[in-house]
Design a protein around this motif. Structure first.
Motif: not given
Length: 790
Positions: A397-402, A445-455, A479-491
């Motif tokens: 997932t894209a977000a991470r504390p540094i 398809h890397q992990d169909l059981d867990n939802r991740r967020s990519i930017v 068509a949102r068959r394998w992705t959902d849109p998410l804005d940057l603030v939410a990501a």
């Protein structure tokens, strides 16, 4: 090829049998060459025409639908070009479906493959869909279109499949069927929607290079008409231009708008009267309509959408961190650029932006860059996965504390670089879109059981063709068959992976290729010089915002990321800003004078201050000094005197200083303006005063001369009287009234006046010193060589 046909469960067709024999021949050619010609026979010559599977170039111009479902018909269009020297006959185009690709690395490897490898291309589609072509003469291209029902592709499980379009044929030199050209792409196969889709954030940047100069004709133009370097921005804003396309395409896409406030401010300045540099002069700008239309389009496109505002002019954070922080005052400009960002965006497009994101070049971050970014208020840094590398078997997932309360939003390097390069070439664009879709599906398809967020953070200034390719890819994902849109603030707020990297590399790990493009230390030294000049100038102005605002924003532009790789233009812009500021400061100056002649003991010396600005100046002090106070002193026998100065716009003011002459001779005077904090302002002005004092000896000589004139007059009068008495003809007969009123002597004759009766004693009340030789102060300025004789 026989193995491929057996795998497909069908008998080999004649064409496939010919292709299989050709493949065997091709496979044996290297061995034969080695036996006959030795090592030297295998060397290719630069002037030889392409041969083998590179004889014909196959290009795919369209692939629709990009992500098909079961009932669709796949249509692939493109062009074939015979690059060889011989004519190709019996040409046929066939479609091959390769094996399912397991993972993102497999996709990368497939994308790098060139040439035809027998048995590795998968199975051919039924001969029914083979396309026969006329003969291909050398250098001649032909368009083609293949259409195949998706069900005929016999796709298996959901995932990514390699797809190849191969041309087989014959040449006079090789009269057997063989593959002479091939092109590969990817087919993402996910007909049904997934329960846990990957959240995808796509940044849509509205950024441009610097177009506004610092010239606003502040000194002579009440309206401060802006001056542009050229009209190139108008071409970008046009509907077919880069920025015009970015807005038109982005309006209907699920993206996060990332805006440089400087671009909005520049276009807003274009909506009114503006000037464009043309050699040594400026001409009227004529693209107000284009600017108005573009701003209206932006406002409509971002309405109700998430907008992220970068600091004004998109400053180069890496240059600031690595070079600018060593020059005092540099980091303060980043804070100012951040502070003005929100107000600019909200004022122009009426959307309140987020201003807590920092976006270093190419998402390359190190500890010093993070420190600089956060010093100006950023709490989120847009990085890239090749800068913060994860040692994981999946895409984190894209977000991470540094640390320090800062969040790194790590964009995916493969997806972010997907549409770089020449997208004007339809073949490149088609392949880029299909690979982008394949990579996003592979992530899911890397992990169909867990939802991740990519930017996805693409290049800062995509071309029109790159933007069109990006839009096609995002439209295919809609068509949102394998992705959902998410804005940057939410990501940025998504819960991070525990195993993702949170350690930021040190400054020494910053890429050398990017470091070479940074602004030099000299750039920040120039910026400091300009800022110091601006601070000294604005303190004397009655309307400082007229100068402080345009030049403050010009300084922000001097730090822009857009100068990377263009050091000559960057230096030229900085020099231009400094030159323009200098010309404004010179609008307030002292009027030169050459020499003053001072006759007398006391007088006033005028010094004229001229203000050619449209606004008034104050908070100035004029200081006049004498280099010989013993000869000519000022202000109570001192060698220096000063007076406050206030001059209205477009006027001159004569400032007068009392002077006292003590001895004759020449005295050099120096006039200098100072700000109230005792800093010199402008050039000093020097002139000479010639002292010519009237001494007591001179006064005695003058008095003696006057006395001689009086005595001579008395003598002449006496002589005339005597002559009249001696000559009766000259004497007039007195009247009766005269006889009555004239005093009589004892003989009855009238008495004759004696000259000495007219000589009187001096009036004891009259001063013996001469009257003051200085008149009241004059409002007229002393000109060169003027004589001050009061």
């Amino acid at each position: 090829m026989a193995e491929a046909a057996d795998f497909q469960g069908a008998l080999p067709s004649p064409a496939r049998r010919r292709l299989g024999r050709a493949a065997s021949v091709v496979a044996g050619l290297p061995l034969l060459a080695g036996l006959l010609g030795g090592p030297g026979a295998s060397l290719a010559h630069a002037d030889e025409a392409p041969s083998g599977s590179r004889t014909v170039a196959v290009s795919l111009s369209s692939f629709t639908p990009a992500a098909p479902v079961e009932d669709d018909t796949l249509t692939i269009s493109g062009t074939v070009l015979n690059q060889g020297k011989q004519t190709v006959t019996d040409a046929e185009l066939e479609l091959y479906v390769g094996p399912q690709l397991q993972g993102r690395t497999a996709i990368d490897r497939a994308a790098k493959r060139t040439g035809f490898t027998p048995g590795a291309e998968g199975r051919p589609v039924d001969d029914t869909y083979t396309l026969k072509l006329p003969e291909l003469v050398s250098g001649i291209s032909r368009d083609f279109s293949l259409s195949v029902p998706v069900e005929e592709l016999n796709l298996g499980d959901d995932g990514v499949y390699a797809l190849s379009v191969a041309l087989q044929g014959r040449t006079p030199a090789e009269p057997i069927d063989q593959v002479l050209g091939i092109e590969r792409t990817f087919l993402p196969w996910q007909p049904d929607s997934l329960d846990k889709r990957t959240q995808l954030t796509y940044l849509w940047p509205l950024i441009s290079s610097t177009h506004l100069t610092s010239e606003t004709e502040t000194g002579s133009d009440e309206r401060q008409t802006p001056v542009f370097a050229d009209e190139s921005l108008a071409k970008e804003l046009a509907p077919e231009g880069r920025l015009g396309q970015m807005v038109a395409l982005g309006k209907g896409l699920p993206v996060t708008w990332v805006v440089d406030p400087d671009l909005l401010a520049t276009v807003d300045a274009m909506t009114g009267n503006y000037r464009v540099k043309s050699g040594d002069r400026t001409v009227a700008g004529r693209n107000q309509a284009v600017a108005n239309q573009w701003l209206s389009s932006v406002e409509a496109a971002v309405e109700g959408r998430k907008v992220v505002a970068l600091p004004f002019a998109d400053p180069d954070l890496a240059s600031l961190a690595h070079r600018g922080k060593h020059v005092s005052g540099s980091l303060s400009h980043l804070q100012q650029a951040t502070d003005v960002a929100a107000k600019t965006v909200e004022t122009i497009i009426h959307e309140k932006p987020s201003t807590d994101f920092a976006w270093p070049v190419d998402g390359a971050v190190d500890s010093s860059i993070v420190d600089v970014a956060t010093s100006a208020g950023a709490s989120k840094v847009i990085a890239r996965s090749d800068s913060l590398r994860d040692n994981l078997e999946y895409t984190a997932t894209a977000a991470r504390p540094i640390g320090g309360g800062t969040t790194a939003v790590v964009s995916d390097v493969r997806l972010s670089k997907a549409f770089q390069g020449d997208m004007l070439n339809s073949g490149n664009s088609t392949l880029a879109v299909q690979e982008f879709l394949a990579q996003t599906l592979a992530v899911t398809h890397q992990d169909l059981d867990n939802r991740r967020s990519i930017v996805v953070a693409p290049q800062r200034m995509p071309s029109a063709s790159q933007a069109q390719s990006m839009a096609r890819a995002l439209t295919a994902l809609d068509a949102r068959r394998w992705t959902d849109p998410l804005d940057l603030v939410a990501a940025a707020a998504v819960k991070p992976d525990d195993q993702a990297t949170t350690r930021v590399a040190p400054s020494s790990r910053y890429p050398k290729s990017l470091r070479k493009q940074e602004l030099p230390v000299r750039a920040f030294q120039d910026i400091r010089t300009t800022q110091n000049s601006l601070d000294k100038f604005t303190v004397i102005l009655t309307q400082m915002d007229r100068v402080e605002t345009p030049f403050g924003r010009a300084i922000d532009r001097e730090m822009s990321t857009s100068w990377r790789g263009n050091p000559v233009a960057a230096q030229s812009y900085r020099d231009g800003v400094q030159k323009n500021l200098q010309s404004l400061t010179e609008e307030v100056e002292l009027i030169d004078k050459s020499q003053i002649t001072l006759s007398g003991r006391s007088a006033t010396i005028p010094v004229t201050v001229q203000n050619r600005l449209v606004q008034g100046v104050d908070n100035l002090v004029l200081r006049l000094s004498s280099d010989n106070a013993a000869r000519l002193s000022l202000s109570d026998d001192k060698g220096t005197a000063e007076q406050p100065v206030t001059v209205q716009g477009g006027h001159s003011q004569s400032v007068k200083f009392d002077a006292l002459a003590n001895a004759n001779g020449q005295v050099r005077m120096t006039a200098q303006l100072y700000t109230q904090d005792n800093k010199p302002y402008g050039e000093k002005m020097q002139f000479t005063v010639k002292v010519s004092e009237i001494t007591p000896t001179v006064m005695l000589v003058i008095a003696g001369g006057v006395l001689l004139l009086v005595l001579a007059g008395v003598r002449m009068y006496t002589q005339r009287k005597r002559a009249a008495l001696q000559d009766p003809a000259i004497t007039e007969a007195p009247s009766d009234e005269d006889d009555a009123e004239s005093p009589q002597d004892e003989n009855g004759a009238g008495a004759v006046e004696r000259p000495e009766d007219d000589i009187r004693e001096p009036d004891p009340g009259q001063a013996s010193d001469p009257t003051p030789d200085t008149e009241p102060e004059s409002g007229n300025a002393s000109g060169p060589g003027e004589k001050v004789d009061r």
